[in-house]
Every structure is written in structure tokens, then in C-alpha cells.
Scaffold this motif. Structure first.
Motif, PDB file in Angstrom:
ATOM      1  N   LEU A 135       0.833  -1.205   0.000  1.00  0.00           N
ATOM      2  CA  LEU A 135       0.000   0.000   0.000  1.00  0.00           C
ATOM      3  C   LEU A 135       0.867   1.254   0.000  1.00  0.00           C
ATOM      4  N   TYR A 136       1.886   1.265   0.838  1.00  0.00           N
ATOM      5  CA  TYR A 136       2.780   2.427   0.915  1.00  0.00           C
ATOM      6  C   TYR A 136       3.526   2.646  -0.400  1.00  0.00           C
ATOM      7  N   LEU A 137       4.095   1.568  -0.954  1.00  0.00           N
ATOM      8  CA  LEU A 137       4.855   1.706  -2.196  1.00  0.00           C
ATOM      9  C   LEU A 137       3.956   2.126  -3.354  1.00  0.00           C
ATOM     10  N   GLY A 138       2.713   1.611  -3.371  1.00  0.00           N
ATOM     11  CA  GLY A 138       1.790   1.985  -4.435  1.00  0.00           C
ATOM     12  C   GLY A 138       1.460   3.458  -4.418  1.00  0.00           C
ATOM     13  N   ILE A 139       1.251   4.028  -3.219  1.00  0.00           N
ATOM     14  CA  ILE A 139       0.945   5.457  -3.119  1.00  0.00           C
ATOM     15  C   ILE A 139       2.195   6.289  -3.360  1.00  0.00           C
ATOM     16  N   ARG A 140       3.332   5.816  -2.864  1.00  0.00           N
ATOM     17  CA  ARG A 140       4.569   6.580  -3.003  1.00  0.00           C
ATOM     18  C   ARG A 140       5.011   6.677  -4.461  1.00  0.00           C
ATOM     19  N   MET A 141       4.748   5.643  -5.244  1.00  0.00           N
ATOM     20  CA  MET A 141       5.122   5.692  -6.650  1.00  0.00           C
ATOM     21  C   MET A 141       4.374   6.786  -7.396  1.00  0.00           C
ATOM     22  N   ARG A 142       3.157   7.082  -6.953  1.00  0.00           N
ATOM     23  CA  ARG A 142       2.348   8.123  -7.588  1.00  0.00           C
ATOM     24  C   ARG A 142       2.003   9.214  -6.592  1.00  0.00           C
ATOM     25  N   LYS A 143       2.947   9.516  -5.715  1.00  0.00           N
ATOM     26  CA  LYS A 143       2.634  10.434  -4.625  1.00  0.00           C
ATOM     27  C   LYS A 143       2.315  11.828  -5.162  1.00  0.00           C
ATOM     28  N   PRO A 144       1.381  12.517  -4.541  1.00  0.00           N
ATOM     29  CA  PRO A 144       1.025  13.867  -4.967  1.00  0.00           C
ATOM     30  C   PRO A 144       2.034  14.882  -4.450  1.00  0.00           C
ATOM     31  N   GLU A 145       1.760  16.142  -4.713  1.00  0.00           N
ATOM     32  CA  GLU A 145       2.623  17.214  -4.234  1.00  0.00           C
ATOM     33  C   GLU A 145       2.558  17.289  -2.710  1.00  0.00           C
ATOM     34  N   PRO A 146       3.604  17.885  -2.067  1.00  0.00           N
ATOM     35  CA  PRO A 146       3.600  17.964  -0.600  1.00  0.00           C
ATOM     36  C   PRO A 146       2.394  18.693  -0.031  1.00  0.00           C
ATOM     37  N   ASP A 147       1.888  19.713  -0.747  1.00  0.00           N
ATOM     38  CA  ASP A 147       0.722  20.457  -0.259  1.00  0.00           C
ATOM     39  C   ASP A 147      -0.561  19.925  -0.893  1.00  0.00           C
ATOM     40  N   PHE A 148      -0.636  18.607  -1.021  1.00  0.00           N
ATOM     41  CA  PHE A 148      -1.774  17.938  -1.658  1.00  0.00           C
ATOM     42  C   PHE A 148      -3.108  18.409  -1.082  1.00  0.00           C
ATOM     43  N   GLU A 149      -4.003  18.794  -1.956  1.00  0.00           N
ATOM     44  CA  GLU A 149      -5.336  19.231  -1.532  1.00  0.00           C
ATOM     45  C   GLU A 149      -6.267  19.169  -2.725  1.00  0.00           C
ATOM     46  N   LEU A 150      -7.521  18.864  -2.461  1.00  0.00           N
ATOM     47  CA  LEU A 150      -8.565  18.903  -3.473  1.00  0.00           C
ATOM     48  C   LEU A 150      -9.596  19.946  -3.067  1.00  0.00           C
ATOM     49  N   SER A 151     -10.357  20.403  -4.026  1.00  0.00           N
ATOM     50  CA  SER A 151     -11.437  21.328  -3.728  1.00  0.00           C
ATOM     51  C   SER A 151     -12.560  20.583  -3.007  1.00  0.00           C
ATOM     52  N   ALA A 152     -13.421  21.328  -2.333  1.00  0.00           N
ATOM     53  CA  ALA A 152     -14.527  20.714  -1.583  1.00  0.00           C
ATOM     54  C   ALA A 152     -15.435  19.862  -2.474  1.00  0.00           C
ATOM     55  N   PRO A 153     -15.794  20.304  -3.693  1.00  0.00           N
ATOM     56  CA  PRO A 153     -16.625  19.434  -4.554  1.00  0.00           C
ATOM     57  C   PRO A 153     -15.957  18.105  -4.882  1.00  0.00           C
ATOM     58  N   LEU A 154     -14.637  18.124  -5.103  1.00  0.00           N
ATOM     59  CA  LEU A 154     -13.946  16.874  -5.412  1.00  0.00           C
ATOM     60  C   LEU A 154     -13.881  15.954  -4.192  1.00  0.00           C
ATOM     61  N   TRP A 155     -13.717  16.531  -3.005  1.00  0.00           N
ATOM     62  CA  TRP A 155     -13.740  15.687  -1.797  1.00  0.00           C
ATOM     63  C   TRP A 155     -15.127  15.080  -1.598  1.00  0.00           C
ATOM     64  N   ARG A 156     -16.162  15.838  -1.893  1.00  0.00           N
ATOM     65  CA  ARG A 156     -17.512  15.280  -1.786  1.00  0.00           C
ATOM     66  C   ARG A 156     -17.700  14.142  -2.784  1.00  0.00           C
ATOM     67  N   LEU A 157     -17.154  14.320  -3.982  1.00  0.00           N
ATOM     68  CA  LEU A 157     -17.239  13.263  -4.983  1.00  0.00           C
ATOM     69  C   LEU A 157     -16.515  12.005  -4.504  1.00  0.00           C
ATOM     70  N   MET A 158     -15.317  12.161  -3.964  1.00  0.00           N
ATOM     71  CA  MET A 158     -14.559  11.008  -3.479  1.00  0.00           C
ATOM     72  C   MET A 158     -15.282  10.329  -2.315  1.00  0.00           C
ATOM     73  N   PHE A 159     -15.922  11.118  -1.465  1.00  0.00           N
ATOM     74  CA  PHE A 159     -16.666  10.535  -0.351  1.00  0.00           C
ATOM     75  C   PHE A 159     -17.830   9.679  -0.862  1.00  0.00           C
ATOM     76  N   LEU A 160     -18.551  10.197  -1.854  1.00  0.00           N
ATOM     77  CA  LEU A 160     -19.672   9.435  -2.406  1.00  0.00           C
ATOM     78  C   LEU A 160     -19.191   8.161  -3.102  1.00  0.00           C
ATOM     79  N   LEU A 161     -18.058   8.243  -3.796  1.00  0.00           N
ATOM     80  CA  LEU A 161     -17.515   7.049  -4.444  1.00  0.00           C
ATOM     81  C   LEU A 161     -17.045   6.017  -3.420  1.00  0.00           C
TER      82      LEU A 161
END
Length: 433
Positions: A135-161
């Protein structure tokens, strides 16, 4: 407990800790952990709990308790919005629980069926630690930027998914009787657990994809804004050259006007910004244009401007980017100065290009509402709020500067000290590939 049993116990404890550490590191790639050691220790304990928790079909206690406890731990120990922490908490906990359920029920069933129950009892935490590592290696290979953040609509979308695979897993574990696990259902259970694990793995991967897409859209928006700003200033300079070229026409008009109207016409010409002189502050044309425009703006608003520029040649940056950095920085200084009485309004600019680096330092008096360095380092939205009425379309100045500085692999720092706001940045002056 004899020596071999103690060795086995210590080994299992070690593998449980290893699993917790990998889950902790994987989680920290997507959400910022608070700086205090108490918060880090609490989160590590929460990761350990969900990593070693035994999940049996039909058990209503283990899954429910550990899920709620982990979400509370994440809420207390991590930064970010509540929706972000809830979504990531459900994703991570559900991914770990889905694997634990598959391992404890399906793998365990076959181990006991084939008479390998002793080996399974000794190695079950090793399987958990290996999954946490993957799990760690899978995320680290495609790790986001250090200040990773999504907008509120995208977080709501991820929550529903997240709710769909979460519902499958909860139904599989909480709504089933433990006596239903027989030969006829074990293969179906294995398939469902596997589907749930793949679903959450896909959702975790989608987070980084959405973050990159959102970042690209933001960069494109800022680049377009910078380009428009620079084109507007270019158009202003074109109008200046055109009006100066038409100076003979203005002189002919003056000759034809009655004496009482000449003074008003001359005054109107002098007040036209197009007739203002473009000062040569340095060897870069874009810097000269911006400083001339902003010097006039400050003069009109009673702001004392103290520029010190040591740039001998044209700078190797995109003109729109350079214009955006200087213009936004000076516009912010002007905006902050206008909140003060006229006797306190002053802006100091120091800019120099030497040894392959462009350094820029702007200082202006301000009210005590600027962000601190700790707020900057925290990765939050530390940018000061605009005082303009149209707040929705303004307030992007510092963010635009920061994105442009990142584009050229530079660095930007801001701080406030004794009523003075400091903006410092530097850009390496090399040709980007």
C-alpha cells in the motif's frame, strides 16, 4: 511462556509495528500530520490498531469499534478539512479491513482446511505487514505534491464514491452470520473481498490523478491571468507610442483653440498616463514597464516608493511571468498600504540579478493581519484575504506569485515583523528544459 513462544510473540509484535509504520507513512503522503509528537504517536497507534485488528465475518464489535476509533484519531492528529479527513479515513481503514477480512476469513479457512493452521497462526501478521508495504509503495510511486489538496466538490465526490465499496464490505462482515461461512460461500466471499480491495486501491489512485488535474487547471488559469496582465500593459505602452506619434496633431489643435481653452487641453494631455515617461530602472524592459506603472500608481495614492534595482541585462524569464510576479507583489503592497494613514504608507523594493539568481525583496507597512511563517509551513491556505469588494475575483496575487516561482524552481518566503510585511523570493536564471 517458554523461549520459542516468546520469540514468536516478539516477532509477531515486530511485524505488527512494521505494518503500522507503513500505513502511517502511506497516510502521511496524502494528509499532513500535526507536528507535536503526541499527535504522531496517537496516529501511529491508530494505524497499528487497524493493521492488527482481526476481522471475522459476523463480528459486530471489532470492525465497528476500530473504524470509529481510527476516524477519531485521524480527526485529532491530522490537518485539513473535516471532509478530507473523513474521506481518507474511510478509504484507508476500509482498505486495511477489507484485506484483514480476506486474510482472516478466506486465507484462514483454506489454511485450516489444508491442515496449515499452526503456520497460519504464526504468519498472519507477516501478511498484514506485506500488504501495508505494498500500500505504501503503491501510493509513493504516484505520490502527490507535498501540499496535496482537493477542492470541496472533489472531496464530496470522493466521499460518495467511497460509500459503494464501503457498503459492500460492511454488508459482507456485519450483516452476515458467522455460521454462513461454508464451502459454498467461501469463494464468493473471497471474490467480494478482492473486489473491495481493488475498489479502494483505485480510489486512492484517483486521488493523485484528480490532484494533478486540479493543479494543472490552476496553473493554466494563473498563466492565462498573467498573460492577460502582460498584454494589457503592452497595449498601454502601444497607446503611449501612438499618442506620442500623434503629438503633431495635438499641437495643431492647440494652435486652433481659443486662448481660454488651451490651458484645459494641455492639462488633460499631461494627465493622460500615455504621456508619462517610462523610466529606465534597469536593463530589463519588462521590469522597467512594470516599475514605471506602479511608481505612478503609488504616487497617486500618496505611497512613498523606494526602489533599488540592480539588473544589468534582459532576464531569461517569460515576460508574462516576470510581469505577474512584480505586478502582483507591488499591487499587494499598494493594497496593504491603503489600509494605513498616508504618513505610514511606504514600499521598499530591492531587486538584483547576479551569479545566476534573480532575488526580489519587497517590504511594506501593513496592519497586523499577515500570515506567519508557521502558517506557511503548515501547507494551509495562508494567503491574506483581499480587501477588495470583488473578493471572488481577487486575492490570487500571492498564489499567482507562488505558482510562478515554483514553475522556475525558485523559493518564496513571506513574514510580518513589527508592522512590516516582507516578501522575499529568488529564481534561478537557467534555461529550463
Amino acid at each position: 511462556m517458554d523461549l520459542p513462544e516468546r520469540i514468536i510473540f516478539l516477532s509477531l509484535s515486530l511485524f505488527g509495528l512494521i505494518a503500522a509504520i507503513f500505513v502511517y507513512f502511506a497516510l502521511s503522503l496524502l494528509i499532513e500530520v500535526k507536528k507535536k509528537w503526541q499527535h504522531k504517536g496517537l496516529l501511529l497507534f491508530g494505524c497499528w490498531l487497524i493493521s492488527v485488528m482481526i476481522i471475522f465475518i459476523g463480528d459486530l464489535v471489532n470492525l465497528s469499534f476500530s473504524m470509529v476509533f481510527f476516524l477519531l484519531v485521524l480527526w485529532c492528529a491530522c490537518e485539513g478539512s473535516g471532509l478530507k479527513k473523513l474521506t481518507l479515513g474511510l478509504m484507508f481503514a476500509s482498505t486495511i479491513f477489507a484485506f484483514n477480512g480476506f486474510y482472516d476469513n478466506c486465507v484462514g479457512f483454506f489454511a485450516y482446511y489444508w491442515g496449515m493452521d499452526t503456520l497460519y497462526d504464526h504468519l498472519y501478521l507477516i501478511g498484514r505487514s506485506l500488504f501495508a508495504l505494498m500500500l505504501y509503495l503503491g501510493i509513493r510511486m504516484r505520490k502527490p505534491e507535498p501540499d496535496f489538496e482537493l477542492s470541496a466538490p472533489l472531496w464530496r465526490l470522493m466521499f460518495l464514491l467511497t460509500l459503494s465499496p464501503l457498503g459492500i464490505m460492511l454488508s459482507l462482515i456485519l450483516l452476515r452470520s458467522p455460521y454462513m461461512q461454508i464451502n459454498g460461500t467461501i469463494f464468493a466471499d473471497s471474490a467480494l473481498f478482492f473486489v473491495v480491495i481493488l475498489s479502494f486501491a483505485g480510489l486512492l489512485r484517483a486521488l493523485t490523478v484528480l490532484e494533478r488535474q486540479q493543479r494543472l487547471e490552476g496553473e493554466n488559469m494563473l498563466a492565462l491571468q498573467n498573460q492577460r496582465y502582460y498584454k494589457a500593459m503592452e497595449q498601454q505602452q502601444f497607446e503611449t507610442r501612438r499618442l506620442r506619434h500623434d503629438l503633431s496633431n495635438h499641437l495643431q489643435i492647440l494652435l486652433a483653440l481659443p486662448p481660454q481653452q488651451k490651458d484645459d487641453y494641455i492639462k488633460g494631455m499631461l494627465d493622460n498616463p500615455s504621456f508619462k515617461q517610462i523610466f529606465t530602472w534597469c536593463g530589463d524592459t519588462t521590469v522597467n514597464i512594470v516599475l514605471t506603472a506602479k511608481e505612478e500608481l503609488m504616487r497617486q495614492n500618496g505611497i512613498r516608493f523606494y526602489p533599488k534595482v540592480d539588473i544589468k541585462e534582459q532576464l531569461p524569464f517569460d515576460k508574462a511571468d516576470l510581469c505577474a510576479i512584480l505586478s502582483n507583489a507591488l499591487d499587494n503592497a499598494v493594497e496593504a498600504s491603503l489600509e494605513l494613514t498616508e504618513d505610514l504608507r511606504q514600499v521598499h523594493l530591492n531587486a538584483g540579478a547576479s551569479k545566476g539568481v534573480l532575488a526580489l525583496n519587497i517590504q511594506n507597512a501593513c496592519k497586523n493581519n499577515a500570515p506567519t511563517q508557521n502558517e506557511i509551513n503548515s501547507g494551509k491556505n495562508f494567503f491574506p484575504k483581499t480587501t477588495k469588494k470583488d473578493a471572488e475575483n481577487h486575492g490570487l496575487g500571492l498564489r499567482s506569485i507562488q505558482e510562478t516561482v515554483k514553475k522556475y524552481d525558485g523559493n518564496m518566503e513571506i513574514m510580518q515583523k513589527e508592522g512590516i510585511f516582507h516578501l522575499f523570493l529568488y529564481l534561478p536564471m537557467y534555461t529550463r528544459p
